[in-house]
Design a protein around this motif. Structure first.
Motif, PDB file in Angstrom:
ATOM      1  N   ALA A 117       0.840  -1.195   0.000  1.00  0.00           N
ATOM      2  CA  ALA A 117       0.000   0.000   0.000  1.00  0.00           C
ATOM      3  C   ALA A 117       0.878   1.249   0.000  1.00  0.00           C
ATOM      4  N   VAL A 118       0.294   2.358  -0.408  1.00  0.00           N
ATOM      5  CA  VAL A 118       1.031   3.615  -0.483  1.00  0.00           C
ATOM      6  C   VAL A 118       1.438   4.097   0.900  1.00  0.00           C
ATOM      7  N   ASP A 119       0.643   3.806   1.923  1.00  0.00           N
ATOM      8  CA  ASP A 119       0.948   4.272   3.275  1.00  0.00           C
ATOM      9  C   ASP A 119       2.038   3.452   3.962  1.00  0.00           C
ATOM     10  N   GLY A 120       2.599   2.433   3.280  1.00  0.00           N
ATOM     11  CA  GLY A 120       3.701   1.667   3.858  1.00  0.00           C
ATOM     12  C   GLY A 120       3.317   0.311   4.408  1.00  0.00           C
ATOM     13  N   GLN A 121       2.040  -0.048   4.415  1.00  0.00           N
ATOM     14  CA  GLN A 121       1.608  -1.354   4.887  1.00  0.00           C
ATOM     15  C   GLN A 121       1.868  -2.402   3.797  1.00  0.00           C
ATOM     16  N   VAL A 122       2.577  -3.475   4.158  1.00  0.00           N
ATOM     17  CA  VAL A 122       2.928  -4.520   3.204  1.00  0.00           C
ATOM     18  C   VAL A 122       2.423  -5.857   3.750  1.00  0.00           C
ATOM     19  N   TYR A 123       1.510  -6.475   3.006  1.00  0.00           N
ATOM     20  CA  TYR A 123       1.023  -7.805   3.365  1.00  0.00           C
ATOM     21  C   TYR A 123       1.671  -8.824   2.436  1.00  0.00           C
ATOM     22  N   ARG A 124       2.250  -9.838   3.030  1.00  0.00           N
ATOM     23  CA  ARG A 124       2.896 -10.912   2.287  1.00  0.00           C
ATOM     24  C   ARG A 124       2.289 -12.230   2.738  1.00  0.00           C
TER      25      ARG A 124
END
Length: 438
Positions: A117-124
């Motif tokens: 996401a643009v706000d820095g949240q990364v789901y893997r």
């Protein structure tokens, strides 16, 4: 096709139609949901003619997709960057610039992937039809982005924010975009070891998905990768143009004309790559000079031992053939006959011609049978070049009759053929049955 099955479809034969996501196919055709998709360009529709193809598409709302498609729909692996709208099954609340890299199915983000996401949240982790579903992790990269915006060099920014980011990583189980539980050992939710396995497999999937990006002739390259003037920006994958300081990466003699940058990190990575290639080469190629104690050295010793045994067996067979030939020559000399100097080699296990001739001679004249002591005396005399006369004179015929010789020859030929057929049957491979089972 029965009338009840046809009733689940709009018409038969199937006509061109639009089914959208196709999620209502089970309600339209309960017995075979795929029949409802017939006639559409849905990847799961029956009788589709196109295979997987690479595509680089820029949609009207600014969303871009680079990857594999089937019937024009993302299907396989690829990279999706959202524009003003949405795609891949993600919620409408997604922000422009949100990025998904991973597996697709029928246009949905389905399988293993990474959503940044643009706000820095990364789901893997795992996805199901555009929703986080399964094992995964969430990482907050906001501390790193804040330092970058403040003007900190990227490497130093990561070193300063790495510990803070690692402490806030959240592992667990998701169900339809909702976080259910942290890792547990009960078996109902994802175990920590299972999550690590998913993340390891995810790295391979994402790497393959990124290979479809920034092709020189793709729409995304021409329309989205632009410089400040608005012209298409030159990319590293362009086979002709290389930006300043990167010409050493060109293949062939061109790359050898430019020096490697004086950067310790680049040199270190090049050394690691060379060592990795050398390791892979040594895994599939054997050295000519084997090391003592290695598996190859042991195999060579076993092979040499086997060759010595075969050589000893051949020498023994040649010696027995010479003894047999000399014995036949001495017996022919007693009868006043003459035999050729060479005889055919035969198997040790088979019957000997000498035995057959001796048997026939015994049947014709018992006086022709020689005792073992007399044979030994004859061999001794043959070795010294002197032939000792036998104490018994042959009676009757001097050898087997023509009819007996012909019969013995035919018997010997039949035995040789039977032995050859038996060896062929033992060496023959078992053939699979080509008939269809009843």
């Amino acid at each position: 096709m029965s009338q009840s099955e046809k009733s689940g479809m709009d018409s038969w034969p199937p006509q061109p139609k639009k089914v959208g996501r196709g999620l209502d196919a089970p309600t339209k055709s309960p017995k075979d949901p795929q029949l409802h998709l017939a006639g559409s360009n849905h990847p799961y529709a029956p009788f589709t003619g196109n295979a997987l193809k690479w595509a680089s598409n820029v949609y009207d709302d600014g969303t871009t997709f680079e990857g594999l498609t089937r019937e024009g729909i993302p299907h396989g692996k690829g990279v999706l960057v959202l524009g003003n709208g949405t795609g891949g099954g993600f919620p409408i609340s997604s922000t422009r610039g949100d990025r998904y890299e991973g597996e697709f199915a029928a246009g949905f983000a389905h399988g293993l992937g990474v959503f940044t996401a643009v706000d820095g949240q990364v789901y893997r982790g795992e996805f199901m039809y555009g929703k986080r579903h399964g094992c995964g992790s969430v990482t907050d990269m906001a501390p790193y982005q804040q330092r970058l915006e403040a003007g900190v060099e990227p490497t130093k920014a990561w070193e300063q924010s790495r510990d803070e980011i690692d402490e806030k990583v959240k592992y667990g189980t998701w169900r339809k975009d909702y976080f259910l539980s942290k890792p547990e050992d009960g078996g109902f939710f994802c175990h920590k070891t299972e999550i690590k396995g998913v993340l390891q497999e995810l790295e391979s999937v994402v790497t393959r998905a990124r290979h479809f990006q920034f092709k020189p002739d793709g729409e995304v390259t021409f329309m989205m990768a632009q410089d400040a003037v608005g012209l298409p920006a030159p990319l590293m994958q362009d086979p002709i143009h290389y930006p300043h300081g990167t010409k050493f990466m060109a293949p062939g003699p061109m790359g050898q004309c430019f020096p490697i940058p004086d950067d310790e990190d680049i040199k270190h990575q090049m050394v690691l790559t060379a060592e990795n290639q050398r390791k892979i080469y040594r895994m599939y190629n054997f050295d000519y000079v084997t090391k003592p104690g290695s598996d190859m050295a042991k195999a060579e010793k076993l092979w040499a031992k086997k060759q010595r045994k075969l050589a000893a067996r051949r020498a023994r067979n040649r010696h027995l053939q010479q003894l047999r030939l000399r014995r036949q020559q001495r017996q022919a000399a007693r009868r006043g006959e003459r035999l050729p100097q060479a005889v055919e080699s035969e198997d040790e296990s088979g019957p000997d011609d000498e035995d057959l001739y001796a048997f026939t001679s015994l049947a014709d004249s018992p006086d022709q049978a020689a005792t073992p002591s007399q044979e030994a005396q004859q061999q001794e005399g043959g070795s010294t070049g002197q032939t000792q006369p036998s104490s018994r004179q042959p009676g009757g015929f001097g050898g087997p009759t023509a009819f007996a010789s012909l019969t013995l020859g035919m018997n010997h030929a039949v035995l040789q053929l039977n032995r050859a057929f038996q060896q062929m049957a033992m060496r023959a491979q078992h053939r699979r049955c080509l008939t269809r089972p009843s």
